[in-house]
Motif scaffolding. Structure first.
Motif, PDB file in Angstrom:
ATOM      1  N   SER A  91     -18.887  18.833  29.661  1.00 28.67           N
ATOM      2  CA  SER A  91     -19.653  18.186  30.318  1.00 28.67           C
ATOM      3  C   SER A  91     -18.739  17.875  31.540  1.00 28.67           C
ATOM      4  CB  SER A  91     -19.854  16.500  29.283  1.00 28.67           C
ATOM      5  OG  SER A  91     -20.578  17.210  28.452  1.00 28.67           O
ATOM      6  N   PRO A  92     -19.172  17.266  32.612  1.00 25.20           N
ATOM      7  CA  PRO A  92     -18.074  16.380  33.897  1.00 25.20           C
ATOM      8  C   PRO A  92     -17.847  15.165  33.373  1.00 25.20           C
ATOM      9  CG  PRO A  92     -20.700  17.072  34.344  1.00 25.20           C
ATOM     10  CD  PRO A  92     -20.958  17.437  33.152  1.00 25.20           C
ATOM     11  N   LYS A  93     -16.351  15.380  33.527  1.00 20.74           N
ATOM     12  CA  LYS A  93     -15.824  13.975  33.386  1.00 20.74           C
ATOM     13  C   LYS A  93     -16.002  12.870  34.163  1.00 20.74           C
ATOM     14  CE  LYS A  93     -14.247  16.069  29.754  1.00 20.74           C
ATOM     15  NZ  LYS A  93     -14.764  15.577  28.063  1.00 20.74           N
ATOM     16  N   PRO A  94     -16.312  11.571  34.064  1.00 19.87           N
ATOM     17  CA  PRO A  94     -16.104  10.748  34.835  1.00 19.87           C
ATOM     18  C   PRO A  94     -14.520   9.920  35.505  1.00 19.87           C
ATOM     19  CG  PRO A  94     -16.202   9.083  32.645  1.00 19.87           C
ATOM     20  CD  PRO A  94     -16.331  11.413  32.701  1.00 19.87           C
ATOM     21  N   HIS A  95     -14.937   9.258  36.771  1.00 14.31           N
ATOM     22  CA  HIS A  95     -13.601   8.768  36.966  1.00 14.31           C
ATOM     23  C   HIS A  95     -13.063   8.236  35.891  1.00 14.31           C
ATOM     24  CE1 HIS A  95     -11.056   6.583  39.649  1.00 14.31           C
ATOM     25  NE2 HIS A  95     -10.732   7.619  40.819  1.00 14.31           N
ATOM     26  N   SER A  96     -11.473   7.802  35.975  1.00 11.71           N
ATOM     27  CA  SER A  96     -10.819   7.202  34.633  1.00 11.71           C
ATOM     28  C   SER A  96     -11.310   5.983  35.102  1.00 11.71           C
ATOM     29  CB  SER A  96      -9.486   6.610  34.957  1.00 11.71           C
ATOM     30  OG  SER A  96      -8.941   6.847  36.503  1.00 11.71           O
ATOM     31  N   LYS A  97     -12.120   5.228  36.325  1.00 11.13           N
ATOM     32  CA  LYS A  97     -12.276   3.689  36.118  1.00 11.13           C
ATOM     33  C   LYS A  97     -13.891   3.528  36.212  1.00 11.13           C
ATOM     34  CE  LYS A  97      -8.821   2.489  39.257  1.00 11.13           C
ATOM     35  NZ  LYS A  97      -8.365   1.488  40.688  1.00 11.13           N
TER      36      LYS A  97
ATOM     37  N   GLN B 268     -26.856  12.564  33.048  1.00  7.09           N
ATOM     38  CA  GLN B 268     -26.725  12.545  31.386  1.00  7.09           C
ATOM     39  C   GLN B 268     -28.697  12.600  30.063  1.00  7.09           C
ATOM     40  OE1 GLN B 268     -25.036  13.897  29.125  1.00  7.09           O
ATOM     41  NE2 GLN B 268     -23.302  14.690  30.361  1.00  7.09           N
ATOM     42  N   GLY B 269     -28.922  12.249  32.026  1.00  7.81           N
ATOM     43  CA  GLY B 269     -30.718  11.851  30.955  1.00  7.81           C
ATOM     44  C   GLY B 269     -31.249  10.473  31.695  1.00  7.81           C
ATOM     45  N   THR B 270     -32.925  10.373  31.509  1.00  6.96           N
ATOM     46  CA  THR B 270     -33.336   9.147  32.132  1.00  6.96           C
ATOM     47  C   THR B 270     -33.907   8.964  29.848  1.00  6.96           C
ATOM     48  OG1 THR B 270     -33.153   9.351  34.065  1.00  6.96           O
ATOM     49  CG2 THR B 270     -34.810   7.424  33.180  1.00  6.96           C
ATOM     50  N   ALA B 271     -34.682   7.086  29.664  1.00  7.14           N
ATOM     51  CA  ALA B 271     -35.272   7.046  28.472  1.00  7.14           C
ATOM     52  C   ALA B 271     -35.882   6.098  28.520  1.00  7.14           C
ATOM     53  CB  ALA B 271     -34.747   7.357  27.341  1.00  7.14           C
ATOM     54  N   CYS B 272     -37.227   6.795  27.737  1.00  3.68           N
ATOM     55  CA  CYS B 272     -37.736   4.670  27.044  1.00  3.68           C
ATOM     56  C   CYS B 272     -38.204   4.502  26.484  1.00  3.68           C
ATOM     57  CB  CYS B 272     -39.010   4.667  28.086  1.00  3.68           C
ATOM     58  SG  CYS B 272     -40.354   3.929  28.303  1.00  3.68           S
ATOM     59  N   LEU B 273     -37.812   3.122  26.151  1.00  7.66           N
ATOM     60  CA  LEU B 273     -37.724   2.262  24.989  1.00  7.66           C
ATOM     61  C   LEU B 273     -38.697   1.461  24.253  1.00  7.66           C
ATOM     62  CD1 LEU B 273     -34.998   3.662  24.650  1.00  7.66           C
ATOM     63  CD2 LEU B 273     -34.254   2.961  22.690  1.00  7.66           C
ATOM     64  N   ASP B 274     -39.538   1.236  23.280  1.00  8.35           N
ATOM     65  CA  ASP B 274     -40.209  -0.045  23.068  1.00  8.35           C
ATOM     66  C   ASP B 274     -38.858  -0.989  22.373  1.00  8.35           C
ATOM     67  OD1 ASP B 274     -39.651   0.189  20.192  1.00  8.35           O
ATOM     68  OD2 ASP B 274     -41.475   1.175  19.860  1.00  8.35           O
TER      69      ASP B 274
ATOM     70  N   GLY C 244     -18.771  10.833  38.024  1.00  9.59           N
ATOM     71  CA  GLY C 244     -20.053  10.473  36.346  1.00  9.59           C
ATOM     72  C   GLY C 244     -20.811   9.658  37.236  1.00  9.59           C
ATOM     73  N   ASN C 245     -21.778   8.134  36.437  1.00 15.41           N
ATOM     74  CA  ASN C 245     -22.948   8.377  36.327  1.00 15.41           C
ATOM     75  C   ASN C 245     -22.468   6.785  37.661  1.00 15.41           C
ATOM     76  OD1 ASN C 245     -23.297   6.265  34.010  1.00 15.41           O
ATOM     77  ND2 ASN C 245     -22.831   8.241  33.080  1.00 15.41           N
TER      78      ASN C 245
END
Length: 248
Positions: free
Chosen positions: A111-117, A139-145, A164-165
């Protein structure tokens, strides 16, 4: 190696305003950082102007959403070399946990690593029409109740992230829209809010030396027509919510 710690989530007098007006997404009900209500505290410390403080496992830069007396936030918890990408719900009055759900498991290897900050959970959740929408970038998107049950997940949107994201999603017009401005071939995508299927995907129409960016879309109306405005690296564009066609 990135270090992880307990993340103290402190709601500073903001919970007292939730009854007057919810804060359902990043930058509030208008998505523009506009607050209307009683004056808020401008100074605080560990003891001053703090209603409660609750520690949440993991690390996350996401802002909390506050709706209906509840606080929703995301976090990433290290587990056995992976990361458990989680949605957490707390009682706004007391800070007591209501539910804590793993939405995705991010593999530690590959998995790609995010920036340290940065963190693995930086986009903010959106609460709309009795649903909680969480986004973890590539990494994805989701919907929850509202009970924390996952209604749908989408992990099919692929792009090479840089650092990262970051950008939070827009939930409007029956869509969950967000930018995917990575290292190459940047685009904007909209999922169907009901089932998470892709409704449209539109490539950025310009080029720039560095293509990655982190932006949260904004819905506006011009001459009676709605547009989704999304900044990117080197430019800003508006898209038709119906089909993703670039307007300008």
């Amino acid at each position: 190696m990135q270090r992880f710690r307990l993340m103290p989530l402190g709601i500073v007098l903001f919970v007292s305003t939730a009854a007057a007006g919810d804060w359902p997404e990043f930058r509030g009900p208008t998505a523009q950082g506009v607050y209307e209500g009683k004056p808020l505290a401008t100074t605080w410390s560990a003891a001053k102007n703090v209603t409660w403080r609750k520690e949440i496992a993991g690390l996350g830069w996401s802002s909390p959403a506050i709706v209906g007396g509840r606080v929703y936030v995301t976090t990433a918890v290290p587990k056995d070399g992976d990361h458990s990408l989680r949605a957490v719900c707390l009682d706004a009055a007391s800070g007591e946990p209501i539910w804590d759900v793993e939405v995705f498991r991010e593999a530690g290897k590959g998995s790609p690593k995010p920036h340290s900050k940065n963190s693995h959970a930086s986009p903010s959740p959106v609460v709309r029409d009795g649903k909680v929408y969480v986004h973890f970038g590539h990494q994805g998107t989701a919907c929850l109740d509202l009970n924390g049950t996952v209604i749908w997940q989408n992990r099919d949107i692929k792009y090479p992230p840089v650092h990262g994201n970051g950008g939070s999603p827009l939930v409007a017009e029956g869509l969950v829209a967000f930018s995917c401005d990575g290292a190459s071939d940047p685009f904007v995508v909209a999922l169907d809010a009901k089932d998470g299927q892709v409704r449209w995907k539109t490539a950025r129409s310009w080029d720039s030396v560095k293509k990655f960016a982190f932006s949260t879309p904004l819905l506006i109306e011009v001459n009676g027509k709605k547009q989704i405005v999304v900044a990117g690296a080197g430019g800003v564009a508006a898209y038709d919510p119906k089909d993703g066609a670039e307007q300008w």
